[in-house]
Write an enzyme that holds these catalytic residues in place. Structure first.
Site, mmCIF file in Angstrom:
data_model
loop_
_atom_site.group_PDB
_atom_site.id
_atom_site.type_symbol
_atom_site.label_atom_id
_atom_site.label_comp_id
_atom_site.label_asym_id
_atom_site.label_seq_id
_atom_site.Cartn_x
_atom_site.Cartn_y
_atom_site.Cartn_z
ATOM 1 N N VAL A 35 33.860 -34.398 -50.227
ATOM 2 C CA VAL A 35 35.194 -33.476 -49.966
ATOM 3 C C VAL A 35 36.214 -34.726 -49.609
ATOM 4 C CG1 VAL A 35 36.434 -31.725 -48.794
ATOM 5 C CG2 VAL A 35 33.906 -31.421 -49.154
ATOM 6 N N ASP A 36 36.218 -35.506 -48.503
ATOM 7 C CA ASP A 36 37.188 -36.331 -48.393
ATOM 8 C C ASP A 36 37.317 -37.221 -49.533
ATOM 9 O OD1 ASP A 36 37.824 -35.842 -45.732
ATOM 10 O OD2 ASP A 36 36.327 -36.914 -44.928
#
Length: 369
Positions: free
Chosen positions: A170-171
């Site tokens: 996600v990051d």
């Protein structure tokens, strides 16, 4: 303009973000020539302490997302330091930040205040949920967002239950989309002469990765469940044991399945109406898998995977991180970077013929001298 350092030579970036999404965006821009100044508070980026292991003088985690940057330490709690920060922005093309709205408010700043000082500034904010809505302004980290946004619910197996993806996907996806947003805004500025505000959130990026699970749910109303290494729509798209190694078979069409069956002596299976097409194979996977397991169990998986991929069937031995970093293809493609002192990292995956990425600076020390 001389573009010897990359396509973004001449672009000035102030990277006031920390942890991973924003810093990864800044590293992408820096790899392609931008002059990136990382602004850190008196304690430094949190990830400088996310070790061991270390890579040279920095935690390996920090080193992985902060190449090609200079570092400036500013205590933005102090009015004089905030003014110095604003002076830096007056000469910048891009600002990357992940300040909380409450922090900006405490410092007496509004979101549009940065562009008021510099109308050409492209202001990119990386946040957890955005600044409004039911979760607006709340903090978020990768794994918590994986849990909240359904990624964990489709990762793992029925036996294990939901598992986090073993990478900060996600990051990193948020960092990639932040970089895309900056490039889009730079292009628009060429036409309008003005910058703009960009916001990309961990929440939105996590949801954007729910393919094909979200599409499947929207089409059927049935909520997806963990399927282990198997694909929910395609079969055999799964991992199998062999006599020598685990292999992954990524059979995407019927011709590839026939080729696989030929290699395994299962031509009769390929002709069976229950397995001749992907929809049929997917429905009858509970019958097909045991036959494939029996055929694969005595086979040398390394030899089979090599033969299959050379016959146009996507297949691979399940390797480790060490395996891939020491793979001859990795070396051939120049995917490892070495910089003094003692820095080794992953190269940019973006290859441009005229303006390739350049690697000019190892991750900065703290404080940088």
């Amino acid at each position: 303009m001389d573009l010897r350092f990359g396509a973004l030579t001449g672009i000035k970036v102030v990277d006031a973000s920390r942890v991973l999404g924003g810093p990864y965006c800044g590293q992408i821009l820096g790899d392609h020539g931008a002059d990136v100044v990382k602004v850190e508070g008196p304690a430094g980026d949190d990830t400088r302490q996310w070790g061991p292991p270390d890579l040279g003088p920095n935690a390996a985690y920090f080193a992985g997302a902060n190449r090609n940057k200079r570092s400036v330490v500013l205590d933005l709690q102090l009015a004089a330091e905030r003014e110095r920060f604003m002076e830096m922005l007056s000469e910048a093309d891009v600002l990357i930040e992940n300040f909380k709205p409450s922090t900006l408010e405490k410092w007496g700043w509004r979101t549009d205040e940065f562009s008021e000082r510099n109308p050409r500034l492209i202001h990119c904010r990386v946040s957890g949920f955005g600044s409004d809505g039911p979760y607006g302004g709340l903090p978020a980290y990768d794994t918590a967002i994986q849990a909240q946004c359904g990624l964990m619910s489709v990762n793992g197996s029925p036996e294990s239950g939901p598992l986090r993806v073993g990478l900060p996907v996600v990051d990193m996806t948020t960092g990639l989309n932040a970089a895309i947003g900056v490039l889009l805004a730079l292009r628009a500025r060429e036409i309008t002469g003005r910058g703009q505000f960009i916001e990309t959130t961990l929440y939105a990026n996590a949801i954007s990765m729910l393919h094909p699970h979200a599409s499947n749910f929207l089409g059927t109303g049935t909520c997806p469940i963990p399927t282990g290494n198997a694909h929910p729509n395609i079969y055999p798209y799964d991992s199998f044991d062999t006599a020598t190694a685990g292999v992954y078979l990524a059979i995407g069409n019927d011709a590839q399945f026939r080729t696989l069956c030929r290699h395994l002596g299962l031509d009769g299976v390929a002709a069976d109406s229950r397995y001749a097409t992907n929809p049929a194979r997917s429905v009858h996977r509970h019958l097909l898998r045991p036959m494939l397991e029996d055929a694969l169990r005595p086979v040398d998986g390394r030899i089979l995977a090599d033969k299959l991929v050379r016959d146009g069937v996507p297949a691979a031995v399940i390797g480790s991180v060490q395996d891939v970093l020491e793979d001859p293809q990795t070396s051939h493609m120049g995917l490892l970077v070495e910089l003094e002192p003692g820095y080794r990292g992953i190269a940019s995956p973006i290859r441009l013929s005229g303006t390739p990425p350049t690697y000019r600076r190892p991750p900065p020390l703290f404080p940088e001298t």
